[in-house]
Write a protein that holds these residues in place. Structure first.
Motif, mmCIF file in Angstrom:
data_model
loop_
_atom_site.group_PDB
_atom_site.id
_atom_site.type_symbol
_atom_site.label_atom_id
_atom_site.label_comp_id
_atom_site.label_asym_id
_atom_site.label_seq_id
_atom_site.Cartn_x
_atom_site.Cartn_y
_atom_site.Cartn_z
ATOM 1 N N LEU A 86 0.837 -1.206 0.000
ATOM 2 C CA LEU A 86 0.000 0.000 0.000
ATOM 3 C C LEU A 86 0.870 1.253 0.000
ATOM 4 O O LEU A 86 0.625 2.199 -0.751
ATOM 5 C CB LEU A 86 -0.908 0.020 1.237
ATOM 6 N N ASN A 107 -2.548 -0.535 -6.045
ATOM 7 C CA ASN A 107 -3.977 -0.424 -5.752
ATOM 8 C C ASN A 107 -4.364 -1.483 -4.716
ATOM 9 O O ASN A 107 -3.651 -2.459 -4.497
ATOM 10 C CB ASN A 107 -4.807 -0.537 -7.029
ATOM 11 N N PRO A 108 -5.515 -1.282 -4.021
ATOM 12 C CA PRO A 108 -5.858 -2.139 -2.873
ATOM 13 C C PRO A 108 -5.907 -3.631 -3.197
ATOM 14 O O PRO A 108 -5.369 -4.449 -2.426
ATOM 15 C CB PRO A 108 -7.228 -1.613 -2.438
ATOM 16 N N SER A 160 -7.154 0.255 5.644
ATOM 17 C CA SER A 160 -6.483 1.431 5.098
ATOM 18 C C SER A 160 -7.422 2.240 4.217
ATOM 19 O O SER A 160 -7.434 3.473 4.262
ATOM 20 C CB SER A 160 -5.257 0.992 4.294
ATOM 21 N N THR A 161 -8.245 1.541 3.415
ATOM 22 C CA THR A 161 -9.198 2.243 2.548
ATOM 23 C C THR A 161 -10.210 3.029 3.383
ATOM 24 O O THR A 161 -10.624 4.130 3.005
ATOM 25 C CB THR A 161 -9.935 1.223 1.651
ATOM 26 N N VAL A 186 -5.851 -4.000 4.082
ATOM 27 C CA VAL A 186 -6.138 -3.142 2.941
ATOM 28 C C VAL A 186 -7.492 -2.448 3.101
ATOM 29 O O VAL A 186 -7.622 -1.241 2.846
ATOM 30 C CB VAL A 186 -6.091 -3.978 1.639
ATOM 31 N N VAL A 187 -8.494 -3.196 3.576
ATOM 32 C CA VAL A 187 -9.815 -2.590 3.794
ATOM 33 C C VAL A 187 -9.719 -1.531 4.890
ATOM 34 O O VAL A 187 -10.265 -0.429 4.759
ATOM 35 C CB VAL A 187 -10.864 -3.673 4.148
ATOM 36 N N THR A 235 -6.223 -8.729 3.469
ATOM 37 C CA THR A 235 -7.419 -7.977 3.077
ATOM 38 C C THR A 235 -7.893 -7.078 4.217
ATOM 39 O O THR A 235 -8.340 -5.943 3.979
ATOM 40 C CB THR A 235 -8.530 -8.948 2.649
#
Lengths: 197, 197, 197
Positions: free
Chosen positions: B114, B119-120, B169-170, B166-167, B163
């Protein structure tokens, strides 16, 4: 007196040739056809240097961007394929060529790592990794456990050779002399281990 | 609260240590000598991170440019070599250390991917790849089919952990919390799979 | 007429799909579970291209930075997992998909290597390496000796296809035509070798 760059090139090409001999001899023993022999020659000869160059960010790696590495690998593969019975008469040919390649790549890898600005400890380690990479690729491709994991004084011989180069560089000794001393130390350690084997 | 960089470093070093334990334990079981054990410790511990760093263009990779990765790997290898009988008394030691390393590398790999701007979806995938790389190197070097291809909930556990990171972070959640949650989820999934075995 | 970049992308994605089919079919034969099949799909499909991109310094490699490679790999893995009996009824499915992937990756790899500025001989070699990389990864992960080392006309077929592309580029022939000719030559050579068995 050659510069570091010329020295690395000469060591690299000699190491490429003898590691390619070790890969080709192992391939001939498994009764692979000519192209299998040539692929294994190239993989055994160039995997160590390619990994080193990727790790220090030198792309394209010398083995890809410079045709002489390919030529040295193919020459060794063709010689081995054509004169396999004669080569087999040598005592332990795979192991002796492997020992020479290990020594040459360990010192060449350490020199190139130092030139790229790595610190001395890591340069010695990268020299060791350069040395053991080609034989690992050869053995993994033939579905064997790599010699580095089975043989006495293998990784330690490569590390000793690379360490001589790195210590010599730290002490500002002539690089030609320390490189030859490192290669001889590594080759000697492996030869003793093979003889005792 | 540590920055992302410090967090990745801590996770990476812990993952390095436990994956090195798994590599060393597997090597001791095969009765390799000390240096074979140390080479396998280093390969199991650092292959995942090295591949991740090469893929995102971070050269030299952290495992080569920073001596602490080497130190953590060698420490784990020496401990395993010296106290192998005690470590073998632990239940499934290779698998448990492997599960911890998988969890730590999956979240560290996702964080670093990241931070490099991937990208995620690809960052989650790269986290998974970072996690499974070390164990694959260990098993390929020992001429085994990698555990990732034989074991239940292996790649999917790594992907789940990555995941979560990443989620998180989003959604701009605190990275410390999502990282711990992701690592625990991955470790938990693998532990359940091992217990059910 | 598509540009070189579009052409490489289309060839790469088609090669990814068929190599993923070959990896997934090999994994299903070994009775791996769904995630093992998907990991092997991805590894077989993308190892060649990832290695090529690392060697020419194109980071992150297309297979990591572009989600379509992942999608093509997973689609092939899911199709194979769901319809394995039907796919097995095809004659030699692993070998036929492998031949198609070899042909597509050899020409795509040569095109991309030329575009990155490598000299023609090395571009042809890198095309060959791109072609043989995916199948090597698949076989090494399943602890087999790679097909490239056992099969007739394997590396040479890839090299022939890549050479057509490189010679065509040197003579400034239309890249679309030489690329199709190279792929057909490679696929044809492998198909003949498989039929003769």
């Amino acid at each position: 007196m050659p510069t570091i760059k010329t020295l690395v090139l000469i060591l690299d090409l000699c190491g490429t040739f003898v590691f390619a001999l070790s890969g080709a001899t192992a391939a001939v023993r498994r009764r692979l056809d000519l192209f299998g022999v040539l692929v294994l020659s190239f993989a055994a000869a160039n995997s160590g240097g390619i990994v080193r160059d990727l790790l220090i960010g030198a792309v394209p790696p010398a083995a890809i961007g410079d045709w002489r590495y390919l030529a040295a690998s193919l020459a060794a593969g063709l010689i081995t394929f054509g004169w396999a019975p004669q080569i087999e008469k040598l005592q332990n040919p795979v192991r002796m060529f492997d020992a020479a390649g290990l020594a040459l790549f360990a010192v060449a890898g350490a020199q190139k790592a130092l030139a790229s600005g790595l610190n001395p400890v890591m340069a010695a380690l990268l020299g060791m990794l350069t040395g053991i990479g080609g034989g690992m690729a050869r053995d993994v491709l033939l579905a064997d456990v790599p010699m580095v994991l089975r043989a006495d004084l293998y990784a330690v011989a490569a590390l000793a050779g690379a360490t001589v180069v790195v210590v010599g560089s730290t002490l500002a000794l002539p690089s030609m002399a320390t490189t030859m001393a490192g290669a001889l130390l590594c080759f000697g350690l492996r030869t003793i281990a093979i003889r005792r084997g």
